[in-house]
Design an enzyme around this catalytic site. Structure first.
Site, PDB file in Angstrom:
ATOM      1  N   LEU A   1       0.862  -1.176   0.000  1.00 44.95           N
ATOM      2  CA  LEU A   1       0.000   0.000   0.000  1.00 44.95           C
ATOM      3  C   LEU A   1       0.899   1.227   0.000  1.00 44.95           C
ATOM      4  CD1 LEU A   1      -2.743  -0.786   2.704  1.00 44.95           C
ATOM      5  CD2 LEU A   1      -2.963  -0.956   0.225  1.00 44.95           C
ATOM      6  N   ASP A   2       0.450   2.295  -0.677  1.00 46.02           N
ATOM      7  CA  ASP A   2       1.200   3.544  -0.621  1.00 46.02           C
ATOM      8  C   ASP A   2       1.336   4.004   0.822  1.00 46.02           C
ATOM      9  OD1 ASP A   2       1.301   3.600  -3.384  1.00 46.02           O
ATOM     10  OD2 ASP A   2      -0.492   4.838  -3.576  1.00 46.02           O
ATOM     11  N   ARG A   3       2.381   4.757   1.095  1.00 50.71           N
ATOM     12  CA  ARG A   3       2.642   5.219   2.460  1.00 50.71           C
ATOM     13  C   ARG A   3       1.420   5.908   3.085  1.00 50.71           C
ATOM     14  NH1 ARG A   3       8.113   8.080   4.327  1.00 50.71           N
ATOM     15  NH2 ARG A   3       7.715   8.105   6.558  1.00 50.71           N
TER      16      ARG A   3
ATOM     17  N   THR B   1      -1.704   5.630   2.249  1.00 48.08           N
ATOM     18  CA  THR B   1      -2.944   4.841   2.199  1.00 48.08           C
ATOM     19  C   THR B   1      -3.011   3.963   3.438  1.00 48.08           C
ATOM     20  OG1 THR B   1      -2.918   4.789  -0.217  1.00 48.08           O
ATOM     21  CG2 THR B   1      -4.246   3.122   0.883  1.00 48.08           C
TER      22      THR B   1
ATOM     23  N   ARG C   1      -5.754   6.295  -7.792  1.00 45.91           N
ATOM     24  CA  ARG C   1      -5.389   7.711  -7.816  1.00 45.91           C
ATOM     25  C   ARG C   1      -5.404   8.260  -9.246  1.00 45.91           C
ATOM     26  NH1 ARG C   1       0.008   7.591  -4.189  1.00 45.91           N
ATOM     27  NH2 ARG C   1      -0.032   9.839  -4.605  1.00 45.91           N
TER      28      ARG C   1
END
Length: 306
Positions: A147-149, A151, A248
């Site tokens: 997961l993105d930082r 998120t 996104r």
């Protein structure tokens, strides 16, 4: 003159102690939540979900947290009323499921999934690596997806290279549901839709959509509007494919960037974090074949905008 007997009289005031556990035998196949609601009519649906979340419910001696766990005839369901011993807490992550093969966690926004050149410690990977090495110093943890930082939400890690490969090589067949929540800018008029494009990553590490199948990876995103006002919309998002920054980019494509996402066109940052949360993760266990389903709370900051 006789003196009164002032010795206290014994009274039958014994309290009936609540049993430590209540047992039920399963008669026919059903889901665990349905079974518990039928057996505990005095409890609300939310009360029962809390019992599941806090590991008070056992099936054949094993704690179960998934509300849709399938029960078979003759299985024993126990409700342990006493609170289980407090588990090890870690800053930035919460372990929601663990067995000998894999770990499912809920990651907070701001925590890296894995190390970068700039940051090696306090990542989900490093925290879990330390966690399993307490059990046995030879234990290792393996990344399955990221997961993105910024998120938050559900992630899965494997405890062996074999399980990692099984999950990664059969990802589309294994994953039954990946549902995200996204707070996007503006009022989204189309209440549900599917977005399809081919994603390409530039040298500057910006992902963008393109219609040419020969130079990009196909990405399919389904969304449904759950709440909206003139400033923001809360979307339930299901991924048919799992490409980097897919939600996104597709949010930007429809003219409603995810809040706090200045990388992909956002002009607002009302909650001081990216408005993206991995809400539901459902998959078939790669070893046991069991269907596992995990659902987190909707972040309070998301709901506060509506």
């Amino acid at each position: 003159m006789k003196q009164k007997d002032r010795r206290p009289k014994q009274q039958n005031t014994q309290k009936v102690a609540k049993p430590e556990a209540t047992r039920f035998t399963v008669i026919e196949e059903t889901e665990l939540l349905v079974f518990l609601l039928a057996k505990m009519a005095q409890k609300s649906r939310n009360d029962v979900k809390i019992l599941l979340r806090d590991k008070h419910i056992f099936v054949d001696g094993k704690p179960i947290t998934q509300f849709n766990h399938v029960l078979k005839p003759e299985q024993i369901v126990e409700i342990h009323w006493k609170k289980a011993p407090e588990e090890q807490k870690y800053r930035g992550i919460n372990i929601v499921f663990e067995d000998q093969y894999l770990i499912v966690i809920e990651k907070q926004a701001g925590v890296l999934s894995i190390a970068t050149e700039k940051q090696k410690d306090n990542t989900a990977y490093s925290i879990l690596s330390g966690h399993i090495k307490k059990q046995d110093p030879r234990n290792r943890i393996f990344v399955v997806h990221r997961l993105d930082r910024e998120t938050s939400g559900l992630m899965m890690f494997a405890k062996s290279e074999k399980v990692q490969k099984l999950l990664q090589e059969s990802w589309n067949a294994t994953i039954q549901e990946r549902t995200y929540l996204a707070v996007v800018e503006g009022y989204v008029e189309k209440k549900q839709d599917t977005i399809t494009s081919y994603l390409v990553e530039s040298k500057a590490l910006i992902v963008y959509s393109n219609k040419n199948s020969e130079v990009g990876q196909k990405a399919i995103t389904h969304y449904e509007v759950l709440k909206s006002n003139k400033n923001f919309s809360l979307l339930k998002v299901n991924l048919e494919t799992g490409r980097k920054n897919q939600i996104r980019v597709h949010a930007k494509d429809i003219g409603h960037s995810v809040i706090g996402d200045n990388k992909y066109g956002a002009k607002t940052d009302p909650i001081k974090r990216l408005g993206l949360h991995a809400w539901v993760l459902a998959f078939k266990h790669p070893i046991t074949g069991e269907d596992l389903n995990f659902e987190t709370e909707i972040p309070a900051k998301f709901l506060g905008l509506f």
